[in-house]
Design an enzyme around this catalytic site. Structure first.
Site, PDB file in Angstrom:
ATOM      1  N   LYS A  55       4.169  -5.676  10.776  1.00 29.73           N
ATOM      2  CA  LYS A  55       2.818  -6.252  10.757  1.00 29.73           C
ATOM      3  C   LYS A  55       2.830  -7.652  11.362  1.00 29.73           C
ATOM      4  O   LYS A  55       1.949  -8.010  12.147  1.00 29.73           O
ATOM      5  CB  LYS A  55       2.278  -6.258   9.314  1.00 29.73           C
ATOM      6  CG  LYS A  55       1.922  -4.854   8.825  1.00 29.73           C
ATOM      7  CD  LYS A  55       1.804  -4.751   7.312  1.00 29.73           C
ATOM      8  CE  LYS A  55       1.634  -3.283   6.896  1.00 29.73           C
ATOM      9  NZ  LYS A  55       1.788  -3.066   5.457  1.00 29.73           N
ATOM     10  N   GLN A  99       2.222  -6.532  -0.154  1.00 29.84           N
ATOM     11  CA  GLN A  99       2.898  -5.266   0.160  1.00 29.84           C
ATOM     12  C   GLN A  99       3.140  -4.473  -1.128  1.00 29.84           C
ATOM     13  O   GLN A  99       3.674  -4.993  -2.093  1.00 29.84           O
ATOM     14  CB  GLN A  99       4.217  -5.543   0.896  1.00 29.84           C
ATOM     15  CG  GLN A  99       4.917  -4.305   1.389  1.00 29.84           C
ATOM     16  CD  GLN A  99       4.134  -3.535   2.462  1.00 29.84           C
ATOM     17  OE1 GLN A  99       3.542  -4.108   3.370  1.00 29.84           O
ATOM     18  NE2 GLN A  99       4.125  -2.212   2.345  1.00 29.84           N
ATOM     19  N   ASP A 122      -7.039  -5.338   3.240  1.00 30.63           N
ATOM     20  CA  ASP A 122      -6.544  -3.966   3.027  1.00 30.63           C
ATOM     21  C   ASP A 122      -7.304  -3.242   1.911  1.00 30.63           C
ATOM     22  O   ASP A 122      -6.867  -2.198   1.428  1.00 30.63           O
ATOM     23  CB  ASP A 122      -5.031  -3.979   2.728  1.00 30.63           C
ATOM     24  CG  ASP A 122      -4.387  -2.611   2.972  1.00 30.63           C
ATOM     25  OD1 ASP A 122      -4.997  -1.762   3.666  1.00 30.63           O
ATOM     26  OD2 ASP A 122      -3.276  -2.381   2.464  1.00 30.63           O
TER      27      ASP A 122
END
Ligand code: NAP
Length: 281
Positions: A55, A99, A122
């Site tokens: 990323k 994450q 996200d």
């Protein structure tokens, strides 16, 4: 290998998303803004470390900034929330990605919910999830959004189709089920307690595999003419769908790698640029 099939090329879809960002990133730079994604990694999970690195590299390639916060395995929920709050307060950070998974002793929900909604690129906060369920999220979860982007790119119809989603995680199976429903599919969401799973999958005009088990979906589960989207990403670059078998009956199918994965990353970059624009208004 059957060749008269539509192989849904995730690299191509990702390129089209990224191309559209170049000009927007330039426009932001005229205002002195460089879109910045902060990734937070807790512990030493090698797969997670790889995803975070990918990323960060993707940001760099597009001229965006990325900050990486690495926290030790022993980090407490309170410490993680404090680190996220610092990023919330940092005007140079536009998107925050924690994450998943975090170590088991951490209250993951509390950590996700610490992310400010304007930076929740996200779609992991309770509010972001709810907004997606209602159909007006600015930033739906990236993998579900990537699946929808692939369907849109190839003009594959959703309305009135029966979509069978295998998996009900809050970052993948559930939000993609909601997105398909919001686009007028009839949706069946399956999980580990589903009975007669194979028969249900056989009803799917659209099949989304989000199980986390290599080659889980078998060729004879696929209805002739179905569209198959494989979100799975297992060790050794193996999807949740047995591609070689499922391509026989499918009309269209995503491979692994080069399917959903690159589109997920492109979507994350897009959401970060969206967030930078919105935060600079
Ligand atoms: P997860 O949280 O582990 O969820 C897996 C889901 O599959 C659960 O809902 C589980 O049911 C269901 N399941 C497990 N065994 C099953 C069975 N035998 N029959 C039917 N359903 C079953 O995983 P996730 O985070 O959603 O990820 C799913 C896959 O997508 C993984 O391969 C992951 O690596 C991949 N992924 C890819 C990307 C990308 O960018 N391409 C991003 C995120 C994840 P229960 O709810 O009943 O336990």
């Amino acid at each position: 290998m059957v060749t008269d099939k539509l192989i849904l090329n995730g690299n191509q879809v990702a390129e089209s998303i990224k191309e559209a960002l170049v000009e927007r990133i330039q426009q932001l730079s005229h205002k002195g803004i460089v879109p910045c994604l902060a990734t937070v990694l807790v512990g030493e999970n090698p797969a997670s470390a790889t995803y975070v690195r990918m990323k960060g590299n993707a940001c760099k390639r597009l001229g965006m900034q990325s900050i990486r916060i690495d926290l030790p395995e022993a980090t407490t929920t309170k410490e993680l929330v404090a680190a996220i709050q610092q990023l919330n307060d940092d005007p140079g950070v536009h998107g925050i990605l924690l994450q998943h998974p975090v170590p088991a002793h951490i209250d993951e929900r509390a950590a996700f919910d610490a992310i400010r909604i304007e930076k929740d690129v996200d779609g992991v906060t309770t509010l972001g999830y709810a907004q997606n369920a209602f159909g007006f999220a600015k930033f739906p979860s990236c993998t579900p959004a990537a699946i929808m982007a692939i369907l849109a790119y190839y003009n594959l119809p959703i309305k009135g189709k029966h979509a069978v989603v295998i998996g009900r995680s809050p970052i993948l199976g559930k939000p993609v089920s909601a997105m398909l429903l919001n686009q007028d599919a009839t949706v069946t969401t399956c999980h580990s307690r589903t009975t007669h799973l194979e028969d249900l999958v056989r009803l799917g005009d659209i099949v989304v595999a989000a199980v986390g088990k290599p080659n889980f979906v078998k060729g004879d589960w696929i209805k002739p003419g179905a569209v198959v989207l494989d979100a799975g990403y297992n060790e050794g670059n193996i999807g949740d769908v047995d591609f070689e078998a499922c391509v026989e009956n499918a009309y269209a199918i995503t491979p692994v790698p080069a399917g959903v994965g690159p589109v997920t990353i492109a979507t994350l970059l897009k959401h970060t640029v969206d967030a930078a624009e919105l935060l600079s208004e």
